[in-house]
Design a protein around this motif. Sequence first.
Motif, PDB file in Angstrom:
ATOM      1  N   PHE A  19       5.787   0.294  -5.825  1.00  0.00           N
ATOM      2  CA  PHE A  19       6.442  -0.211  -4.614  1.00  0.00           C
ATOM      3  C   PHE A  19       7.955  -0.103  -4.743  1.00  0.00           C
ATOM      4  CE2 PHE A  19       8.054  -3.729  -1.934  1.00  0.00           C
ATOM      5  CZ  PHE A  19       7.593  -3.284  -0.709  1.00  0.00           C
ATOM      6  N   THR A  20       8.482  -0.477  -5.898  1.00  0.00           N
ATOM      7  CA  THR A  20       9.922  -0.375  -6.134  1.00  0.00           C
ATOM      8  C   THR A  20      10.381   1.074  -6.051  1.00  0.00           C
ATOM      9  OG1 THR A  20       9.908  -2.364  -7.498  1.00  0.00           O
ATOM     10  CG2 THR A  20      11.770  -0.858  -7.790  1.00  0.00           C
ATOM     11  N   CYS A  21       9.636   1.973  -6.669  1.00  0.00           N
ATOM     12  CA  CYS A  21       9.993   3.401  -6.618  1.00  0.00           C
ATOM     13  C   CYS A  21       9.930   3.934  -5.192  1.00  0.00           C
ATOM     14  CB  CYS A  21       9.069   4.215  -7.518  1.00  0.00           C
ATOM     15  SG  CYS A  21       9.327   3.963  -9.278  1.00  0.00           S
ATOM     16  N   PHE A  22       8.879   3.587  -4.459  1.00  0.00           N
ATOM     17  CA  PHE A  22       8.748   4.048  -3.075  1.00  0.00           C
ATOM     18  C   PHE A  22       9.912   3.538  -2.238  1.00  0.00           C
ATOM     19  CE2 PHE A  22       3.841   4.169  -3.570  1.00  0.00           C
ATOM     20  CZ  PHE A  22       3.922   5.397  -4.216  1.00  0.00           C
ATOM     21  N   MET A  23      10.338   2.303  -2.493  1.00  0.00           N
ATOM     22  CA  MET A  23      11.473   1.746  -1.751  1.00  0.00           C
ATOM     23  C   MET A  23      12.778   2.462  -2.119  1.00  0.00           C
ATOM     24  SD  MET A  23      10.465  -0.851   0.189  1.00  0.00           S
ATOM     25  CE  MET A  23      11.739  -2.078   0.297  1.00  0.00           C
ATOM     26  N   ASN A  24      12.931   2.797  -3.401  1.00  0.00           N
ATOM     27  CA  ASN A  24      14.177   3.413  -3.861  1.00  0.00           C
ATOM     28  C   ASN A  24      14.274   4.903  -3.570  1.00  0.00           C
ATOM     29  OD1 ASN A  24      15.140   0.983  -4.871  1.00  0.00           O
ATOM     30  ND2 ASN A  24      14.309   1.338  -6.916  1.00  0.00           N
ATOM     31  N   TYR A  25      13.148   5.619  -3.693  1.00  0.00           N
ATOM     32  CA  TYR A  25      13.195   7.079  -3.583  1.00  0.00           C
ATOM     33  C   TYR A  25      12.408   7.626  -2.398  1.00  0.00           C
ATOM     34  CZ  TYR A  25      14.104   6.123  -8.547  1.00  0.00           C
ATOM     35  OH  TYR A  25      14.565   5.600  -9.722  1.00  0.00           O
ATOM     36  N   GLY A  26      11.571   6.807  -1.795  1.00  0.00           N
ATOM     37  CA  GLY A  26      10.666   7.289  -0.763  1.00  0.00           C
ATOM     38  C   GLY A  26       9.359   7.737  -1.397  1.00  0.00           C
ATOM     39  N   VAL A  27       8.314   7.742  -0.615  1.00  0.00           N
ATOM     40  CA  VAL A  27       6.997   8.110  -1.131  1.00  0.00           C
ATOM     41  C   VAL A  27       6.984   9.563  -1.585  1.00  0.00           C
ATOM     42  CG1 VAL A  27       4.552   8.364  -0.548  1.00  0.00           C
ATOM     43  CG2 VAL A  27       5.830   6.384   0.284  1.00  0.00           C
ATOM     44  N   GLN A  28       7.535  10.450  -0.770  1.00  0.00           N
ATOM     45  CA  GLN A  28       7.478  11.877  -1.083  1.00  0.00           C
ATOM     46  C   GLN A  28       8.225  12.231  -2.363  1.00  0.00           C
ATOM     47  OE1 GLN A  28       5.481  13.960   0.518  1.00  0.00           O
ATOM     48  NE2 GLN A  28       4.885  12.202   1.758  1.00  0.00           N
ATOM     49  N   ARG A  29       9.359  11.589  -2.593  1.00  0.00           N
ATOM     50  CA  ARG A  29      10.182  11.940  -3.753  1.00  0.00           C
ATOM     51  C   ARG A  29       9.765  11.228  -5.036  1.00  0.00           C
ATOM     52  NH1 ARG A  29      16.051  11.958  -0.895  1.00  0.00           N
ATOM     53  NH2 ARG A  29      15.794  13.935   0.193  1.00  0.00           N
ATOM     54  N   THR A  30       8.966  10.204  -4.916  1.00  0.00           N
ATOM     55  CA  THR A  30       8.530   9.471  -6.106  1.00  0.00           C
ATOM     56  C   THR A  30       7.462  10.271  -6.844  1.00  0.00           C
ATOM     57  OG1 THR A  30       8.998   7.315  -5.132  1.00  0.00           O
ATOM     58  CG2 THR A  30       7.398   7.365  -6.927  1.00  0.00           C
ATOM     59  N   SER A  31       7.623  10.380  -8.142  1.00  0.00           N
ATOM     60  CA  SER A  31       6.642  11.095  -8.968  1.00  0.00           C
ATOM     61  C   SER A  31       5.839  10.100  -9.801  1.00  0.00           C
ATOM     62  CB  SER A  31       7.355  12.078  -9.897  1.00  0.00           C
ATOM     63  OG  SER A  31       8.102  11.364 -10.868  1.00  0.00           O
ATOM     64  N   MET A  32       4.751  10.579 -10.347  1.00  0.00           N
ATOM     65  CA  MET A  32       3.965   9.738 -11.262  1.00  0.00           C
ATOM     66  C   MET A  32       4.818   9.374 -12.481  1.00  0.00           C
ATOM     67  SD  MET A  32       0.944   8.965 -10.082  1.00  0.00           S
ATOM     68  CE  MET A  32      -0.357   8.775 -11.322  1.00  0.00           C
ATOM     69  N   ALA A  33       5.694  10.283 -12.909  1.00  0.00           N
ATOM     70  CA  ALA A  33       6.585   9.991 -14.035  1.00  0.00           C
ATOM     71  C   ALA A  33       7.523   8.839 -13.692  1.00  0.00           C
ATOM     72  CB  ALA A  33       7.379  11.236 -14.418  1.00  0.00           C
ATOM     73  N   ASP A  34       8.038   8.817 -12.449  1.00  0.00           N
ATOM     74  CA  ASP A  34       8.905   7.713 -12.014  1.00  0.00           C
ATOM     75  C   ASP A  34       8.167   6.380 -12.092  1.00  0.00           C
ATOM     76  OD1 ASP A  34      11.035   9.452 -11.318  1.00  0.00           O
ATOM     77  OD2 ASP A  34      10.209   9.738  -9.293  1.00  0.00           O
ATOM     78  N   ILE A  35       6.930   6.393 -11.600  1.00  0.00           N
ATOM     79  CA  ILE A  35       6.138   5.163 -11.573  1.00  0.00           C
ATOM     80  C   ILE A  35       5.815   4.702 -12.996  1.00  0.00           C
ATOM     81  CG2 ILE A  35       3.948   4.135 -10.852  1.00  0.00           C
ATOM     82  CD1 ILE A  35       4.069   6.105  -8.418  1.00  0.00           C
TER      83      ILE A  35
END
Length: 196
Positions: A19-35
């Motif tokens: 959720f934090t990653c999606f908020m910071n980068y957007g769903v499309q730009r978030t990778s599994m590595a980010d999560i």
Amino acid sequence: MPRAQSLDPKVKSILEAAFTCFMNYGVQRTSMADIAKAAGMSRPALYLHFPNKDAILEALISGYFTQAAADMADALRQAGSAADCLLAAMLAKDGEVIEKMMLTPHGPELLDLKQTVAREVVAAGEDQMRAVFAIWVKEGVAAGSLTLARTSGTAEGFANTLLLALLGLKAGFTTIETYREGQRVLAESFGAMIEA
């Protein structure tokens, strides 16, 4: 992040990180590595819990709707006028999520998840919310506190129209203040329509 009391702690950590990653980068730009990094685990460990980002997104959305529907049902059971109950349910529906989304440029992407792979999960969640409103109306009519005499339909029709109005309100607001004011107006209007 949706509240989830009974989740496995690792899954909860993953969902919070996503959720934090999606908020910071957007769903499309978030990778599994980010999560994985945000959750403090390796990518292989993340894949033990979720096969891909879409599954994480679906789990987040499903968890949100399940919790929101339960919170809405609790809010509708409170004492007060129909308008008071409806406004409490609308606030419960959003929780703190809506305000968090307003503070990020990627919030609109998260608010419009009908266009994602999770559209079926969103549709099922909206059905849960419709059912919560319909049950409340039916119970209120049976108890004599609510009436459908001023509407041209059923509890289900009322619930559907109310939810559509709420979804439209969500799509058109520009600030949290205008959104909350819109909720208040909807609660008063719909409440007056069905108050016995």
